[in-house]
Scaffold this motif. Sequence first.
Motif, PDB file in Angstrom:
ATOM      1  N   ARG A 191       0.716  -1.148  -0.039  1.00 57.22           N
ATOM      2  CA  ARG A 191      -0.066  -0.085   0.143  1.00 57.22           C
ATOM      3  C   ARG A 191       0.691   1.225  -0.036  1.00 57.22           C
ATOM      4  O   ARG A 191       0.428   2.202  -0.896  1.00 57.22           O
ATOM      5  CB  ARG A 191      -0.791   0.197   1.276  1.00 57.22           C
ATOM      6  N   VAL A 192       1.838   1.202   0.698  1.00 59.37           N
ATOM      7  CA  VAL A 192       2.529   2.585   1.171  1.00 59.37           C
ATOM      8  C   VAL A 192       4.045   2.684   0.110  1.00 59.37           C
ATOM      9  O   VAL A 192       4.672   3.552   0.043  1.00 59.37           O
ATOM     10  CB  VAL A 192       3.099   2.826   2.539  1.00 59.37           C
ATOM     11  N   ARG A 193       4.306   1.439  -0.478  1.00 60.94           N
ATOM     12  CA  ARG A 193       5.486   1.194  -1.212  1.00 60.94           C
ATOM     13  C   ARG A 193       6.543   1.369  -0.597  1.00 60.94           C
ATOM     14  O   ARG A 193       7.379   0.233  -0.695  1.00 60.94           O
ATOM     15  CB  ARG A 193       5.502   2.263  -2.311  1.00 60.94           C
ATOM     16  N   VAL A 203       5.091  10.661   2.733  1.00 57.55           N
ATOM     17  CA  VAL A 203       3.820  10.355   2.594  1.00 57.55           C
ATOM     18  C   VAL A 203       3.301   8.943   3.262  1.00 57.55           C
ATOM     19  O   VAL A 203       2.237   9.039   3.805  1.00 57.55           O
ATOM     20  CB  VAL A 203       3.678   9.754   1.006  1.00 57.55           C
ATOM     21  N   THR A 204       4.242   8.242   3.532  1.00 57.81           N
ATOM     22  CA  THR A 204       4.037   7.060   4.493  1.00 57.81           C
ATOM     23  C   THR A 204       3.612   7.369   5.851  1.00 57.81           C
ATOM     24  O   THR A 204       2.781   6.761   6.467  1.00 57.81           O
ATOM     25  CB  THR A 204       5.097   6.120   4.273  1.00 57.81           C
ATOM     26  N   GLU A 216      -3.790   3.798  -1.946  1.00 55.09           N
ATOM     27  CA  GLU A 216      -3.036   3.796  -3.054  1.00 55.09           C
ATOM     28  C   GLU A 216      -2.124   4.646  -3.316  1.00 55.09           C
ATOM     29  O   GLU A 216      -2.786   5.878  -3.281  1.00 55.09           O
ATOM     30  CB  GLU A 216      -3.912   3.398  -4.157  1.00 55.09           C
ATOM     31  N   VAL A 217      -0.853   4.499  -3.607  1.00 57.77           N
ATOM     32  CA  VAL A 217       0.088   5.504  -3.747  1.00 57.77           C
ATOM     33  C   VAL A 217       0.481   5.730  -5.248  1.00 57.77           C
ATOM     34  O   VAL A 217       0.327   4.870  -6.146  1.00 57.77           O
ATOM     35  CB  VAL A 217       1.322   5.283  -2.991  1.00 57.77           C
ATOM     36  N   GLU A 218       1.035   7.031  -5.530  1.00 56.21           N
ATOM     37  CA  GLU A 218       1.302   7.151  -7.156  1.00 56.21           C
ATOM     38  C   GLU A 218       0.378   6.899  -8.052  1.00 56.21           C
ATOM     39  O   GLU A 218       0.458   6.192  -9.055  1.00 56.21           O
ATOM     40  CB  GLU A 218       2.552   6.782  -7.476  1.00 56.21           C
ATOM     41  N   ALA A 253      -0.817  10.032  -3.101  1.00 58.96           N
ATOM     42  CA  ALA A 253      -1.764   8.914  -2.623  1.00 58.96           C
ATOM     43  C   ALA A 253      -3.201   9.242  -2.670  1.00 58.96           C
ATOM     44  O   ALA A 253      -3.864  10.435  -2.793  1.00 58.96           O
ATOM     45  CB  ALA A 253      -1.514   8.903  -1.237  1.00 58.96           C
ATOM     46  N   VAL A 254      -4.075   8.148  -2.736  1.00 60.79           N
ATOM     47  CA  VAL A 254      -5.609   8.386  -2.953  1.00 60.79           C
ATOM     48  C   VAL A 254      -6.155   7.452  -1.756  1.00 60.79           C
ATOM     49  O   VAL A 254      -5.763   6.361  -1.544  1.00 60.79           O
ATOM     50  CB  VAL A 254      -6.241   7.871  -4.267  1.00 60.79           C
TER      51      VAL A 254
END
Length: 281
Positions: free
Chosen positions: A26-28, A113-114, A128-130, A145-146
Amino acid sequence: METPAAPRKLTSTAQTRGLLMLMLSRVRIATAAQLASVITREGTGVGYMRRGLRDLRALGFVDYGRHSREMVWHLTTLGQRTVAEGGDVAMRPHAATGERAIAAGLAPHGLAVTDVIVKWGGSLIDWEVEVDHTIDKVRRVVSDAVLYRPSRGAEVEFLEMDRFTMSVSRLAMKLRAYEAYSQATYFEGERGTIGSTKSLWRQRYPDSRLFPVVRVVLGGREDVDALDRRTAALEQRIRGIRLRVDVAALPRLMETPSNKWAWQPIGLTDEQAQAHARRAA
DNA sequence: CGTTTGTTCGGACTCCAGTA
DNA sequence: TACTGGAGTCCGAACAAACG
């Protein structure tokens, strides 16, 4: 599952490993401390996360890169494929692993972001990122992120992270790109027939009455006053924007429980957004 | 009683300031 | 500028406690 010769006994549970995989998908990219703070209270469980991550690394599902002192973890392509096959979460098939982002020195942005995602609480699954929002052949806006959670007339919220790395005018341009996305239309129907014009964004978010709120988190500085000045400057630049924009300073968010987070609206109010929507309809 | 989770400790690493 | 030593962190493993 056949795994490449596990070199030693695993020291973590399948449950935690699964959770780690899910969170990373999720956060990559994330640090062990960030991952720990999702499931345990501050400070505890970090060592435990590390054990799980070490096991996953031995199995080839995750790997890490270094950002100064910290280890920054990400899924490998094998790990991504495995999560996708698990079927619990939607994975974009060709999403980047984050490895390159770390190597390129972009870890601080991703980690910030995380940070917000993790501290915001709620279910990590809903993030969801990017996320790429293509407007037309040349224009697009990529959301940091969304969050897939119904809010204020929309089924999602957009998150943008700014770490003082771009000028205020470029940040404003990004918001203008969101505005363009919110107003872009496409023509549906056979060529030469009477079709209809539809909002582009509704293709992706059909269950929303209003275009989603864009939340901007300003970071990159500990100095809250500087961030406030940036907020004011940004508000000036986007005056008259037909978009709901909420801003907050990262240091403030980090020291406040997420249910008390204070966002400063600098775009449309909900009422104005509704009025716009009615007029367009 | 074996497994899982939390805590502690030594070692390695990075950053930074002072010095030649 | 290059080197060095100190300080502060973070990692991993061993140890201890809790759990079913």
